[in-house]
Scaffold this motif. Structure first.
Motif, short mmCIF file in Angstrom:
data_model
loop_
_atom_site.label_atom_id
_atom_site.label_comp_id
_atom_site.label_asym_id
_atom_site.label_seq_id
_atom_site.Cartn_x
_atom_site.Cartn_y
_atom_site.Cartn_z
N ASP A 34 0.83 -1.21 0.00
CA ASP A 34 0.00 0.00 0.00
C ASP A 34 0.87 1.26 0.00
O ASP A 34 0.59 2.23 -0.72
CB ASP A 34 -0.92 0.01 1.22
CG ASP A 34 -2.07 -0.97 1.10
OD1 ASP A 34 -2.34 -1.44 -0.03
OD2 ASP A 34 -2.71 -1.25 2.13
N ALA A 35 1.92 1.23 0.83
CA ALA A 35 2.79 2.41 0.93
C ALA A 35 3.53 2.65 -0.37
O ALA A 35 3.63 3.80 -0.85
CB ALA A 35 3.77 2.21 2.09
N ILE A 36 4.06 1.60 -0.97
CA ILE A 36 4.77 1.74 -2.24
C ILE A 36 3.83 2.24 -3.33
O ILE A 36 4.16 3.15 -4.11
CB ILE A 36 5.41 0.40 -2.65
CG1 ILE A 36 6.55 0.04 -1.69
CG2 ILE A 36 5.94 0.46 -4.08
CD1 ILE A 36 7.06 -1.38 -1.84
N ASP A 37 2.64 1.65 -3.39
CA ASP A 37 1.68 2.06 -4.42
C ASP A 37 1.23 3.50 -4.23
O ASP A 37 0.85 4.17 -5.21
CB ASP A 37 0.47 1.13 -4.40
CG ASP A 37 0.81 -0.29 -4.87
OD1 ASP A 37 1.89 -0.48 -5.45
OD2 ASP A 37 -0.01 -1.20 -4.64
N SER A 152 16.34 3.58 -4.44
CA SER A 152 16.26 3.00 -3.09
C SER A 152 16.06 4.08 -2.05
O SER A 152 15.23 3.96 -1.14
CB SER A 152 17.55 2.21 -2.80
OG SER A 152 17.62 1.03 -3.55
N ALA A 153 16.81 5.18 -2.17
CA ALA A 153 16.72 6.25 -1.18
C ALA A 153 15.34 6.89 -1.17
O ALA A 153 14.81 7.23 -0.10
CB ALA A 153 17.79 7.30 -1.47
N ALA A 154 14.74 7.07 -2.33
CA ALA A 154 13.42 7.70 -2.39
C ALA A 154 12.38 6.87 -1.66
O ALA A 154 11.56 7.41 -0.90
CB ALA A 154 13.00 7.92 -3.84
N LEU A 155 12.41 5.55 -1.84
CA LEU A 155 11.41 4.70 -1.19
C LEU A 155 11.66 4.59 0.32
O LEU A 155 10.71 4.58 1.11
CB LEU A 155 11.40 3.31 -1.82
CG LEU A 155 10.80 3.22 -3.22
CD1 LEU A 155 10.88 1.80 -3.75
CD2 LEU A 155 9.35 3.70 -3.23
N VAL A 156 12.91 4.50 0.73
CA VAL A 156 13.21 4.44 2.16
C VAL A 156 12.93 5.80 2.80
O VAL A 156 12.35 5.89 3.90
CB VAL A 156 14.65 3.99 2.41
CG1 VAL A 156 14.97 3.98 3.91
CG2 VAL A 156 14.89 2.59 1.84
#
Length: 482
Positions: A34-37, A152-156
């Motif tokens: 959900d968070a990624i989407d 990777s940095a954007a999602l974390v």
């Protein structure tokens, strides 16, 4: 588990919840999905659709069931296509086997749920490419998340993932950590295996690891994946005790060198980056450390010349090797302008140029090692600037030759490459803020193989100058969907 609840926990906490039966791994992954989407349509951090199911992993590992992602460069997972940010590889080539670190990530229990973006072959301090587009910074979507581990940095940073794979050949873990408000450790050369594909990636400049939000995640993950593989060229001594123990124990009194002048590139340093570094110096003095202005004696121009040789020869080898394998001709139809310029430059180098570069690197390593006889840690800004505007580091700029592209990158990233050249560990911590609310990274570089010292000091700074309460706009937007 709702997405906002999930976002409140780091990898260590999520693993504990799963292990204690308070939440199932499936519930955690549903929240992560959900968070990624919620954030990825804005951030453009994934290079292919999110996996329907996480990749296989050891549920009994220390991070059993924790969501994770792999960067689209160097590290690879069996059956997962890799594109390396380049059109040369089309939609990506499925990998025949796991790399050594991927096997260790699986063993640690990390459950990979996607592949994150990188600039073409990783040679950029911003994550923008013709192949996959620009990745946006979760703190301000007009800004870059840094590179080359920017996906990777954007999602974390957006709290869609607690941890993600990253690698670093000139700052590619620490630069996006600084831009996105994260903890970014570049381990010592040899601490994490690059095998079996590489012995010393990028003439020894390249190192594999991860991006995290907390120091304890960084230390715990290093405990889980460090160590050599058969055939590795470097064998580092094991730490005296787990790296995670160092975070809680804190650092003994240290001698710390403060430096706000770039080691390479020659660019100006933004006042916010200097201010964050000076504030960190005062905090370190309050913790009982001795801080003095000092810097190793280096020939910065020679270091830049040698670093250009390393990078362009590596690009030439990669481009020409892939071209031969795929039966294609490198050109403007499948490469960005600066990649092609760097590959051409690399092809024209002689063997004597590589040996000359290694002599320069050896001189720098010896100078920094001698400096560390007097100072335990070197304190600097991570970058010359808090972040860059998207488009500032435009790799498809035909007006730039290889040297022009190198100079543009390191004019904003003049503090990070030295640790790659020496092999020393260095960590970026989000210890400052700009008036716009952007994070500002501060870098600590330790002596070779001294990750324990850096992690102990980082733990102290996390307690003294906490950053967990600061969240970017993208994370708040995702929480609002919960």
């Amino acid at each position: 588990m709702r997405a906002d609840e999930y976002a409140d926990h780091d990898a260590t906490a999520l693993a504990a919840l799963i292990r204690d039966g308070e939440v199932s791994a499936g519930e955690v992954h549903a929240a992560a999905a959900d968070a990624i989407d919620a954030v990825n349509p804005t951030l453009n951090a994934l290079v292919q659709p999110r996996f329907a199911e996480p990749l296989a992993h050891d549920a009994a590992g220390p991070f059993g069931g924790v969501p994770f992602a792999i960067k689209d460069l160097v590290l690879h997972a069996e059956g997962v296509p890799q594109r390396a940010g380049t059109r040369m590889l089309g939609d990506g080539v499925p990998m025949p086997a796991d790399s050594a670190l991927m096997t260790r990530f699986r063993r640690a229990g990390l459950a990979a749920t996607g592949v994150t973006a990188t600039p073409e072959f990783g040679f950029n301090a911003s994550t923008e490419s013709v192949a996959t587009g620009a990745v946006h910074n979760p703190w301000d979507t007009t800004r870059s998340p840094g590179g080359s581990s920017g996906g990777s940095a954007a999602l974390v940073g957006a709290r869609a993932l607690p941890v993600a794979h990253a690698n670093d050949g000139g700052g590619s873990i620490r630069i996006p950590a600084a831009a996105c408000g994260l903890v970014g450790l570049k381990p010592s050369l040899g601490r994490v295996s690059p095998g079996p594909d590489y012995a010393d990636p990028l003439l020894g400049l390249g190192v594999e690891f991860a991006l995290t939000r907390t120091v304890r995640d960084c230390a715990g993950l290093l405990d889980a994946v460090h160590g050599s593989e058969p055939g590795d060229r470097h064998l580092l001594p094991a730490p005296a005790r787990p790296f995670l123990d160092e975070v809680g124990a804190g650092a003994a009194p240290l001698r710390i060198a403060l430096c706000t002048t770039p080691f390479s590139g020659g660019g100006a340093v933004d006042p916010d980056c200097v201010a964050a570094t000076l504030a960190t110096a005062r905090a370190l003095e309050a913790l009982g450390h001795v801080v003095e202005e000092a810097s190793p004696d280096l020939d910065a121009a020679a270091v830049d010349d040698a670093n250009l040789v390393a990078w362009t020869s590596f690009l030439a080898d990669g481009v020409d090797g892939l071209a031969a394998l795929l039966g294609v001709t490198p050109g403007r139809d499948n490469l960005e302008a600066t990649t092609l310029a760097c590959a051409i430059h690399g092809r024209e180098l002689r063997a004597s140029d590589l040996y000359a570069a290694e002599r320069t690197f050896n001189t720098a390593r010896r100078a920094v090692a001698a400096f560390h006889q007097r100072y335990d840690v070197v304190l600097t800004p991570t970058m010359n600037v808090p972040n860059t505007e998207l488009g500032h580091l435009h790799a498809d700029d035909e007006s730039l030759d290889a040297r022009g592209w190198y100079d543009r990158i390191f004019a904003v990233a003049g503090f990070t490459a030295l640790a790659n050249i020496t092999g020393n560990p260095a960590i970026s911590l989000p210890l400052g803020r700009t008036a716009q609310g952007w994070p500002v990274g501060v870098q600590l570089m330790g002596a070779y193989a001294a990750e324990s010292t850096l992690l102990a000091l980082a733990g102290d700074l996390e307690r003294a100058l906490p950053w967990a309460a600061h969240r970017p706009e993208a994370a708040l937007a995702a929480a609002g969907r919960a």
